[in-house]
Design an enzyme around this catalytic site. Structure first.
Site, PDB file in Angstrom:
ATOM      1  CD  GLU A   1      -5.738  14.875 -13.469  1.00 56.55           C
ATOM      2  OE1 GLU A   1      -4.762  15.237 -14.146  1.00 56.55           O
ATOM      3  OE2 GLU A   1      -6.282  13.774 -13.603  1.00 56.55           O
TER       4      GLU A   1
ATOM      5  CD  GLU B   1       3.770  16.742 -21.623  1.00 56.43           C
ATOM      6  OE1 GLU B   1       3.287  17.727 -21.031  1.00 56.43           O
ATOM      7  OE2 GLU B   1       3.109  15.710 -21.867  1.00 56.43           O
TER       8      GLU B   1
ATOM      9  NE  ARG C   1      -1.327  16.329 -11.100  1.00 55.36           N
ATOM     10  CZ  ARG C   1      -0.551  15.550 -10.360  1.00 55.36           C
ATOM     11  NH1 ARG C   1      -0.655  15.604  -9.056  1.00 55.36           N
ATOM     12  NH2 ARG C   1       0.299  14.739 -10.911  1.00 55.36           N
TER      13      ARG C   1
ATOM     14  CG  HIS D   1      -1.841  15.429 -22.068  1.00 54.51           C
ATOM     15  ND1 HIS D   1      -1.271  16.659 -22.312  1.00 54.51           N
ATOM     16  CD2 HIS D   1      -0.860  14.659 -21.543  1.00 54.51           C
ATOM     17  CE1 HIS D   1       0.006  16.628 -21.939  1.00 54.51           C
ATOM     18  NE2 HIS D   1       0.270  15.429 -21.482  1.00 54.51           N
TER      19      HIS D   1
ATOM     20  CG  ASN E   1      -4.345  15.981 -18.030  1.00 52.67           C
ATOM     21  OD1 ASN E   1      -3.318  15.335 -18.146  1.00 52.67           O
ATOM     22  ND2 ASN E   1      -5.164  15.837 -17.012  1.00 52.67           N
TER      23      ASN E   1
ATOM     24  NE  ARG F   1      -4.033  -2.063   2.064  1.00 58.07           N
ATOM     25  CZ  ARG F   1      -3.922  -3.234   2.704  1.00 58.07           C
ATOM     26  NH1 ARG F   1      -2.888  -3.447   3.489  1.00 58.07           N
ATOM     27  NH2 ARG F   1      -4.830  -4.164   2.557  1.00 58.07           N
TER      28      ARG F   1
ATOM     29  CG  HIS G   1       3.323  11.519 -23.990  1.00 60.08           C
ATOM     30  ND1 HIS G   1       1.972  11.265 -23.836  1.00 60.08           N
ATOM     31  CD2 HIS G   1       3.580  12.617 -23.220  1.00 60.08           C
ATOM     32  CE1 HIS G   1       1.439  12.152 -23.010  1.00 60.08           C
ATOM     33  NE2 HIS G   1       2.397  12.978 -22.622  1.00 60.08           N
TER      34      HIS G   1
ATOM     35  CE  LYS H   1      -2.103  12.469 -13.881  1.00 57.88           C
ATOM     36  NZ  LYS H   1      -2.646  13.410 -14.896  1.00 57.88           N
TER      37      LYS H   1
ATOM     38  CG  HIS I   1      -3.521  10.481 -23.309  1.00 57.44           C
ATOM     39  ND1 HIS I   1      -3.953  10.697 -22.015  1.00 57.44           N
ATOM     40  CD2 HIS I   1      -2.172  10.633 -23.272  1.00 57.44           C
ATOM     41  CE1 HIS I   1      -2.914  10.974 -21.241  1.00 57.44           C
ATOM     42  NE2 HIS I   1      -1.823  10.938 -21.992  1.00 57.44           N
TER      43      HIS I   1
ATOM     44  CE  LYS J   1       3.303  16.965 -13.650  1.00 56.35           C
ATOM     45  NZ  LYS J   1       3.508  15.788 -14.513  1.00 56.35           N
TER      46      LYS J   1
END
Length: 365
Positions: A233, A181, A237, A244, A241, A117, A260, A139, A248, A223
């Site tokens: 997020e 980015e 946040r 994205h 993206n 965990r 990417h 993330k 994506h 960032k």
């Protein structure tokens, strides 16, 4: 050269400089006995060097090789790493170190988040994309056949070590892809980034460029500031993206053969066109997307015969709510906003604006 330390909400530091391996034991932290270095096949020698250095510092260090790029981000590879951790007897006081690009960072962070965990993880990104994006923010995720990063967890690292020396051997295509980015951070928050890139497009294509360190530091600060204000997020946040959702979708349709950054570059032009059609953005700023990204050598168009597949992929985007598509858009330079449930005709019209013929001016980097 001096070392720059950028705090992410006071929780951990991103350390930027040259020749920083000596900083790693301090980021791993006291009380850690075992460390697993996760590295891609292409960085086997680097991973072993890091392992040997940690052993010399008194750690019980292991190295695990994973596939290169997006091939590493699968449940099968994660299970392999869980097996390594179990066989080596890793406890909650032990740690993982990722050495590699964004895919390695995502995978290693996810495994760290899920083992017992949650155990400590330190990222040592070796690509521009990893330094300014994947390694910062916590993330983590792996892919499924249904989409990218659909399985994941928020798990902030104990530290991030950006040794700029590693960029000197990075293939130019990979470096340029990472610049997407960086440029994204310029459009959503820090226009100085765009000014620096535009002042020397050729220099911005090379790890030896005169502004590269400043560009990296500025992108990391953007960032870090956003992440510190919204770890999970929930709202703010999402601006990270930008580009994205469509990007994506391109990656998924291309079965992750697109880099990417190349996909996000097309995604930013797409969402700029969408914002223009929705009356939120002027022609000049849309054209600036094309000129900056195209000037770097990034693609700004995509083949025009994939709309049904792209739309289907976008509907599975993490920002979607039910059947409602949600996009991060701009309503001015460094003024991000959200566009929810746009008219399907607008979506397809924006696609037409970025479409190339099937033989393709839009070539994967």
């Amino acid at each position: 050269m001096t070392t720059t330390r950028i705090s992410v909400g006071g929780d951990y530091d991103v350390v930027i400089g040259n020749g920083l391996l000596q900083e790693l034991p301090g980021l791993v932290g006291e009380g850690v006995q075992r460390v697993l270095i996760v590295h891609p096949r292409a960085l086997a020698a680097t991973g072993e060097a890091v392992r040997e250095d940690l052993v010399a510092q008194g750690f019980e260090a292991y190295a695990a090789e994973v596939p290169d790029a997006e091939e590493a981000k699968t449940a099968q590879v994660a299970a392999f790493l869980w097996g390594v951790l179990g066989q080596a007897g890793f406890t909650r006081s032990d740690a993982i170190v990722s050495v590699g690009g964004g895919a390695t960072t995502d995978l290693a962070g996810f495994v760290a988040a899920t083992w017992l965990r949650g155990i400590r993880v330190v990222h040592v990104p070796t690509t521009l994309l990893g330094m300014v994006d994947a390694a910062v923010g916590g993330k983590t995720g792996i892919n499924t056949p249904e989409g990218k990063n659909l399985v994941g967890a928020f798990h902030p690292p104990a530290g991030v070590l950006c040794d700029l020396t590693t960029l000197e051997t990075l293939p130019q295509h990979d470096f340029v892809a990472g610049m997407a980015e960086v440029v994204k951070c310029g459009f959503i928050a820090d226009p100085v980034i765009l000014n620096l890139v535009e002042s020397d497009l050729e220099g911005a294509r090379s790890a030896q460029g005169p502004h590269v360190r400043e560009l990296i530091e500025r992108a990391v600060r953007v960032k870090a500031d956003v992440v510190a204000a919204d770890l999970r997020e929930s709202s703010l946040r999402e601006v990270l993206n930008y580009g994205h959702t469509f990007g994506h979708a391109v990656e998924q349709v291309e079965r992750y053969a697109f880099r990417h950054g190349a996909a996000v570059s097309i995604g930013m032009v797409y969402v700029a066109e969408l914002a223009r059609l929705a009356g939120k953005l002027d022609d000049e700023l849309v054209e600036r997307h094309r000129s900056v990204l195209g000037g770097l050598g990034l693609p700004t168009t995509y083949r025009g015969d994939r709309w049904p597949q792209l739309l289907d992929a976008m509907k599975r985007d993490k920002k979607s709510r039910g059947s409602m598509l949600r996009f991060v858009v701009l309503q001015g330079l460094a003024r991000p906003a959200r566009l929810e449930g746009p008219d399907p005709a607008l979506l397809q019209a924006a696609y037409a604006e970025v479409s190339a013929d099937v033989t393709g001016r839009a070539v994967s980097l």
